[in-house]
Design a protein around this motif. Sequence first.
Motif, mmCIF file in Angstrom:
data_model
loop_
_atom_site.group_PDB
_atom_site.id
_atom_site.type_symbol
_atom_site.label_atom_id
_atom_site.label_comp_id
_atom_site.label_asym_id
_atom_site.label_seq_id
_atom_site.Cartn_x
_atom_site.Cartn_y
_atom_site.Cartn_z
ATOM 1 N N ARG A 1 6.208 1.552 3.670
ATOM 2 C CA ARG A 1 5.563 0.561 2.801
ATOM 3 C C ARG A 1 6.253 0.406 1.457
ATOM 4 N NH1 ARG A 1 3.247 1.412 7.682
ATOM 5 N NH2 ARG A 1 1.393 0.111 7.963
ATOM 6 N N ARG A 2 7.210 1.236 1.125
ATOM 7 C CA ARG A 2 7.855 1.153 -0.174
ATOM 8 C C ARG A 2 8.566 -0.183 -0.338
ATOM 9 N NH1 ARG A 2 10.518 7.209 -0.408
ATOM 10 N NH2 ARG A 2 8.534 8.296 -0.068
ATOM 11 N N GLY A 3 8.461 -0.706 -1.547
ATOM 12 C CA GLY A 3 9.082 -1.986 -1.833
ATOM 13 C C GLY A 3 8.290 -3.156 -1.312
ATOM 14 N N THR B 1 -6.219 3.307 -6.478
ATOM 15 C CA THR B 1 -6.115 4.326 -5.441
ATOM 16 C C THR B 1 -7.508 4.752 -5.034
ATOM 17 O OG1 THR B 1 -4.022 5.151 -6.323
ATOM 18 C CG2 THR B 1 -5.230 6.603 -4.830
ATOM 19 N N TYR B 2 -7.773 4.698 -3.735
ATOM 20 C CA TYR B 2 -9.073 5.100 -3.186
ATOM 21 C C TYR B 2 -8.975 6.521 -2.631
ATOM 22 C CZ TYR B 2 -12.860 5.677 0.163
ATOM 23 O OH TYR B 2 -13.924 6.177 0.859
ATOM 24 N N ALA B 3 -10.037 7.304 -2.834
ATOM 25 C CA ALA B 3 -10.128 8.653 -2.277
ATOM 26 C C ALA B 3 -11.523 8.874 -1.718
ATOM 27 C CB ALA B 3 -9.833 9.697 -3.355
ATOM 28 N N MET C 1 0.839 -1.202 0.000
ATOM 29 C CA MET C 1 0.000 0.000 0.000
ATOM 30 C C MET C 1 0.868 1.244 0.000
ATOM 31 S SD MET C 1 -2.817 1.251 2.812
ATOM 32 C CE MET C 1 -3.662 2.816 2.610
ATOM 33 N N ARG C 2 0.443 2.249 -0.748
ATOM 34 C CA ARG C 2 1.169 3.509 -0.809
ATOM 35 C C ARG C 2 0.240 4.691 -0.522
ATOM 36 N NH1 ARG C 2 5.868 3.474 -3.825
ATOM 37 N NH2 ARG C 2 6.137 5.545 -2.902
ATOM 38 N N PHE C 3 0.820 5.751 0.016
ATOM 39 C CA PHE C 3 0.123 7.022 0.145
ATOM 40 C C PHE C 3 0.358 7.821 -1.128
ATOM 41 C CE2 PHE C 3 0.787 11.576 1.015
ATOM 42 C CZ PHE C 3 -0.504 11.930 1.352
ATOM 43 N N GLY D 1 -8.182 -3.644 2.386
ATOM 44 C CA GLY D 1 -7.669 -3.928 1.043
ATOM 45 C C GLY D 1 -6.531 -4.918 1.023
ATOM 46 N N GLU D 2 -6.199 -5.477 2.193
ATOM 47 C CA GLU D 2 -5.122 -6.456 2.333
ATOM 48 C C GLU D 2 -3.825 -5.931 1.723
ATOM 49 O OE1 GLU D 2 -6.543 -10.156 0.764
ATOM 50 O OE2 GLU D 2 -8.146 -10.323 2.241
ATOM 51 N N GLY D 3 -3.582 -4.648 1.935
ATOM 52 C CA GLY D 3 -2.340 -4.032 1.478
ATOM 53 C C GLY D 3 -2.268 -3.722 0.008
#
Length: 260
Positions: free
Chosen positions: A254-256, A204-206, A1-3, A222-224
């Motif tokens: 969370r990167r990678g 991506t959710y908003a 998951m990313r921001f 979202g299980e990541g």
Amino acid sequence: MRFRPCIDLHDGVVKQIVGGSLSNQSGGRVVTNYIADKPPAYFASLYRENGLTGGHVIMLGAGNETAAREALSTYPGGLQVGGGVTLENAADWLAAGAAKVIITSAVFKDGRIYWDVLDRLTGAIGADRLVLDLSCRPRDGAYYVVTDRWRTFTDFQLHRRHFEQLEPFCSEFLIHAVDVEGKQQGMDETLIASLKDWTRRPVTYAGGIRNMADLLRIESLGEGEIDATVGSSLDIFGGAGMTFAEAVLFDKSRRGGITR
């Protein structure tokens, strides 16, 4: 998951707006949570300096092109752009520095999807440079793509089969939960939980994210596999629910991670 960071533009200025109020522009009042005193380049530079990628520059109506180009030129290759992107200008926006273009109204209009336009767009710029914005609202127990400043329901329902049909034409999806967008009153958890089952493309959710607890809730639901973008709740947009520093730290941690 990313921001995923965002730069929402209205009348050429960075703003945070309650999404559903955009439909009132013809005769009502647009509800604004925040109006920036800093230019788009400031936010683009902030995102670049913190290594945030895949952010969205969204033009909310006309008169935002110059501001959008300012953001893109400040962080070339680091931001996506949407709002008024068409078959005719998509390549120009990529040349202006957009990593990808975000498409809605060029493909969804008159209450339906135009598959021929989508096919031509993919042929012109490549599916890897195209993001489909499936902004949606619930109706009769299902979610439907909405257009025209989120006023008009299309007949395109969000479910697994429709996502499978769209996947060859794009590289990822952006999903605005319109009814909670900008309200800072909670997310559409039903929609979030469904997205992970509907597609394997990046999503991506908003909409309605209030704080770090909500961000972690998205990660769980979202299980990541569901990214998130946060606007009105962030301190850089006048919010009190989440600091930008917290969001950056979350993203770095969370990167990678999961590869989809």
